[in-house]
Design an enzyme around this catalytic site. Sequence first.
Site, PDB file in Angstrom:
ATOM      1  N   GLY A 180    -104.426  -3.490 -58.778  1.00  0.00           N
ATOM      2  CA  GLY A 180    -103.360  -2.525 -58.515  1.00  0.00           C
ATOM      3  C   GLY A 180    -103.324  -2.091 -57.063  1.00  0.00           C
ATOM      4  O   GLY A 180    -103.756  -2.828 -56.176  1.00  0.00           O
ATOM      5  N   HIS A 225    -105.019 -11.073 -53.646  1.00  0.00           N
ATOM      6  CA  HIS A 225    -105.212  -9.641 -53.883  1.00  0.00           C
ATOM      7  C   HIS A 225    -106.399  -9.178 -53.053  1.00  0.00           C
ATOM      8  O   HIS A 225    -107.436  -9.841 -53.033  1.00  0.00           O
ATOM      9  CB  HIS A 225    -105.443  -9.351 -55.365  1.00  0.00           C
ATOM     10  CG  HIS A 225    -105.563  -7.880 -55.642  1.00  0.00           C
ATOM     11  ND1 HIS A 225    -104.480  -7.041 -55.642  1.00  0.00           N
ATOM     12  CD2 HIS A 225    -106.638  -7.094 -55.904  1.00  0.00           C
ATOM     13  CE1 HIS A 225    -104.869  -5.803 -55.880  1.00  0.00           C
ATOM     14  NE2 HIS A 225    -106.178  -5.800 -56.048  1.00  0.00           N
ATOM     15  N   LEU A 275    -100.081  -7.689 -64.035  1.00  0.00           N
ATOM     16  CA  LEU A 275    -100.426  -7.552 -62.617  1.00  0.00           C
ATOM     17  C   LEU A 275    -101.913  -7.821 -62.360  1.00  0.00           C
ATOM     18  O   LEU A 275    -102.782  -7.246 -63.018  1.00  0.00           O
ATOM     19  CB  LEU A 275    -100.073  -6.125 -62.149  1.00  0.00           C
ATOM     20  CG  LEU A 275    -100.205  -5.865 -60.652  1.00  0.00           C
ATOM     21  CD1 LEU A 275     -99.180  -6.644 -59.864  1.00  0.00           C
ATOM     22  CD2 LEU A 275    -100.080  -4.370 -60.372  1.00  0.00           C
ATOM     23  N   ASP A 276    -102.194  -8.687 -61.402  1.00  0.00           N
ATOM     24  CA  ASP A 276    -103.569  -8.955 -60.943  1.00  0.00           C
ATOM     25  C   ASP A 276    -104.476  -9.457 -62.050  1.00  0.00           C
ATOM     26  O   ASP A 276    -105.689  -9.246 -62.014  1.00  0.00           O
ATOM     27  CB  ASP A 276    -104.199  -7.699 -60.295  1.00  0.00           C
ATOM     28  CG  ASP A 276    -103.424  -7.250 -59.072  1.00  0.00           C
ATOM     29  OD1 ASP A 276    -102.773  -8.098 -58.441  1.00  0.00           O
ATOM     30  OD2 ASP A 276    -103.470  -6.052 -58.753  1.00  0.00           O
ATOM     31  N   ASP A 277    -103.876 -10.125 -63.039  1.00  0.00           N
ATOM     32  CA  ASP A 277    -104.668 -10.527 -64.198  1.00  0.00           C
ATOM     33  C   ASP A 277    -104.673 -12.031 -64.429  1.00  0.00           C
ATOM     34  O   ASP A 277    -105.291 -12.521 -65.365  1.00  0.00           O
ATOM     35  CB  ASP A 277    -104.127  -9.807 -65.438  1.00  0.00           C
ATOM     36  CG  ASP A 277    -105.011 -10.013 -66.641  1.00  0.00           C
ATOM     37  OD1 ASP A 277    -106.213  -9.711 -66.525  1.00  0.00           O
ATOM     38  OD2 ASP A 277    -104.508 -10.509 -67.675  1.00  0.00           O
TER      39      ASP A 277
END
Lengths: 284, 284, 284, 284
Positions: free
Chosen positions: D201, D192, D227-229
């Site tokens: 995000g 990311h 998401l992205d976690d």
Amino acid sequence: MRNTAVLSIVCPDRKGLVAAIANFLLAHDANILHADQHQDREAGLFLMRVEWDLSGFDLPMTAFEAAFTPIAAAHQMRWRVALSAFKPRMAIFVSQRDHCLADLLYRYHAGELHCAIPLIISNHADTRWLAETYQIPFHLVAVTKENKAAAEAEQQALLTAQAIDFVVLARYMQVLSPAFIAQYPQRIINIHHSFLPAFHGAKPYQRAFERGVKLIGATSHFVTETLDDGPIIEQDVTRISHRDDLDDLVQKGADLEKVVLSRAVRWYIDNRILVYGNKTVVFD
Amino acid sequence: MRNTAVLSIVCPDRKGLVAAIANFLLAHDANILHADQHQDREAGLFLMRVEWDLSGFDLPMTAFEAAFTPIAAAHQMRWRVALSAFKPRMAIFVSQRDHCLADLLYRYHAGELHCAIPLIISNHADTRWLAETYQIPFHLVAVTKENKAAAEAEQQALLTAQAIDFVVLARYMQVLSPAFIAQYPQRIINIHHSFLPAFHGAKPYQRAFERGVKLIGATSHFVTETLDDGPIIEQDVTRISHRDDLDDLVQKGADLEKVVLSRAVRWYIDNRILVYGNKTVVFD
Amino acid sequence: MRNTAVLSIVCPDRKGLVAAIANFLLAHDANILHADQHQDREAGLFLMRVEWDLSGFDLPMTAFEAAFTPIAAAHQMRWRVALSAFKPRMAIFVSQRDHCLADLLYRYHAGELHCAIPLIISNHADTRWLAETYQIPFHLVAVTKENKAAAEAEQQALLTAQAIDFVVLARYMQVLSPAFIAQYPQRIINIHHSFLPAFHGAKPYQRAFERGVKLIGATSHFVTETLDDGPIIEQDVTRISHRDDLDDLVQKGADLEKVVLSRAVRWYIDNRILVYGNKTVVFD
Amino acid sequence: MRNTAVLSIVCPDRKGLVAAIANFLLAHDANILHADQHQDREAGLFLMRVEWDLSGFDLPMTAFEAAFTPIAAAHQMRWRVALSAFKPRMAIFVSQRDHCLADLLYRYHAGELHCAIPLIISNHADTRWLAETYQIPFHLVAVTKENKAAAEAEQQALLTAQAIDFVVLARYMQVLSPAFIAQYPQRIINIHHSFLPAFHGAKPYQRAFERGVKLIGATSHFVTETLDDGPIIEQDVTRISHRDDLDDLVQKGADLEKVVLSRAVRWYIDNRILVYGNKTVVFD
């Protein structure tokens, strides 16, 4: 406050070392908190640091040496055990620039450094106010070319009287004699204001400025007979640009020196540094 | 694509320099996009980089030299003007290790480097596949102790035939002769795999490993007659630990070398580097 | 001690700005020491910082405003001029954690911060000893939910009585009211112990630990009505690992907070920070 | 080429774990090359990675599970053993931006990544040339809102046919479904382009630019349903300034993304990453 013991080991690498130590500790019901080890393949060495909780450990520490010696002998170990409850006694040497001294004393006050500081020795009176602020005895020992041997004798007497365990040179601008250094093998920590081995010796910021480097550094190391050549404990750098003149280098460098020296001192106190050859392993 | 001009100036520092240049540009209706300047107090020098939009600029660039020369003469300026539309012609020299070459070619392909690459010269055939992938002519020029002068003559002929503007040594493991270097003053960029001036010369990673440093570095610099001693363009470092053996240093260092060299090349192409004495100013 | 003036300008970008300022300064025989400018293309803004030597400058600074206003008006400049001889008056707010306060006071003492510190305000008595060490008046203003308005009125009165120019929140753990903040627009500097915008609000180290990040950070910023959302002045980070527990994060973070806050304060004092929108330009 | 085995363990912390494992390995004459362990005090967990030389190890690896299961069961271990001779099979997903893909393929070619790459899957044809350069089968699977389920089924079939062990999302700009992710728990690695949790995000560089941060970052993490976690494997940052516009952020960020993703992939292949809760321990 932790009540732990730290065992540090350096020995020839061979099979069974981890098992030997783990079994010894388990036999005495040790609760291991941290264990780190390293094999230096090229040198054929095994290095280990293991820390365990003393609550529940059923071997009195007074009996540790007798109990552990057979294992150590069987594996040719150079070893040391330290108790976290013990506060090593640190002497600080300083000259006129006081930023490293101020930083160490603040950290000491704030509880970051688990040690005693029975004395500060300086060849100038400039930092006396800092010693007084933190209520540390301050000893002025003037050093000239002529009185150097006598001055070192006086310093040595002060260290002995206070049963000093290790010495920190917090920008102390005098070179110590080999005889003095030999009294504290791997127990004198210096901060040099360059990224060693670049710019060893005098005026490193000036020379860095002249060479046009894009980063400046600081290095903490154990003091040996050869100037700026001892085992390196920690280094760090910071970026500079053409906008920085020599004064800026000195100021940016001072911030580096503080953190690099304080890390080395903390690691020393926490028994995290193992020396072998002219290198260190720092178990973090 | 930008259509701009970049004027670079080095001259003795005095009053009125900024006004002189600003007025000259304004008189021709220039729209200044970037302007950076630096005074080196100690050297008594003024350095400036100014970039302006050519759309609307009412002085044809063919007439620039004639128009600007009086100002330059009045202030004893060493100056250069470059057009962003111009793609400088870069030659890459490489030996067997190909990471810097692969990185430069990828960046070239991705549009990060605004230049032409008419040729790659190597003393080994190993990197031919990379040249073919990116469709760059590849020239194998073997170099031995015996044929060195002839090899350099062959290299020189290739550079001349292609009207090469500057040369990048992307881990080229041969020392160039002073005569060769003199053909490309401040136009040969080298990457050295250490934090200069530490570990200049051969086998820097090996020596860094032996010295027990806690950070390794890379340095890009202009090549001068004295090995690893030219003006430094960029440096960077990365942390290592006792867990890194020599192979790890080489691998971590390779990543450093790539970014440090590619920054230097990009800055060179963008006319951001001004050299004075043995130092650089990089206007970012 | 430098005897210089610094002119800071923000205005719509257009041709002729550099010439206008350079000509104005040259007309009064200014010797420019530093000049930095920046164009924000997207915002259509021109930002400039120019510093010149006052010896030889033939416009009395008392007449500067009258002389410069026509130029400023012609280009719609938001501008400010500051004299390096002037020491801005800084108030420090602190709660119980004292590392940032101790660091600022030491730097003040060492001459790194060219300012006056007429007072320290705290809602706890813990740091009184530091104020006394450096001989700064210390004011204890307890803050509770119930007395908050009265406490702020008392703080405000102290600031006014001392003609305070700007306020530094050195780990002050109370949220200031919008009315208070409005009294010091872009003149209250806070240190937040995270890499903003990550972990804004309470307990950032705890949340960083729980999220498992590999780096922790610190951010200095101007205080605005929205918590932890003002223009960022400086940020930095340090690496952590699984070996670091929450206490280690707090200790490593403290070292970051000190340097990040002190950089912001020094840049503020040196008139290096220009604010526009919710961002800063820091001319280094 | 090393011929070693790596045993990874996560279990409740208790006395005797190190001894149990060391004795088991010693009983079979293992020569331990590396051993790292970690206690998470808060979670009450013990995590270990131990690597030993298989030459001289007298337990056939086919019999390892049967021999070790009693020990594992006795201490409630979640464990895994991996052979360095085994090359895990990696699939790369990519969209249009190709810098991470190019970097991974070069490293693969250079021998830095000890894995097989049986296929590259993309929703665009742009990177086909890279796949062909390195002779990796390239599969174009277009993804639209309408065909998403069918596209994932096609992707899944490709992965299954090639017995893929883990998936790397090298700037793949599609969100994978929970069902897809569930097929590869802790076996999908994403990059990311921000310092998570900041700017999770979409459009992180744009938002970083607007917020006026002074550093930008990149984060590699395991993909989970949110998401992205997922658990963070590695992060790094680089300094930016007002001189960098959005394009500069994207370019500087690309260099970060490459190194951060490649470190995560190498550590995964070397069995250095242990996941527990939503965090990772990376034994370096």
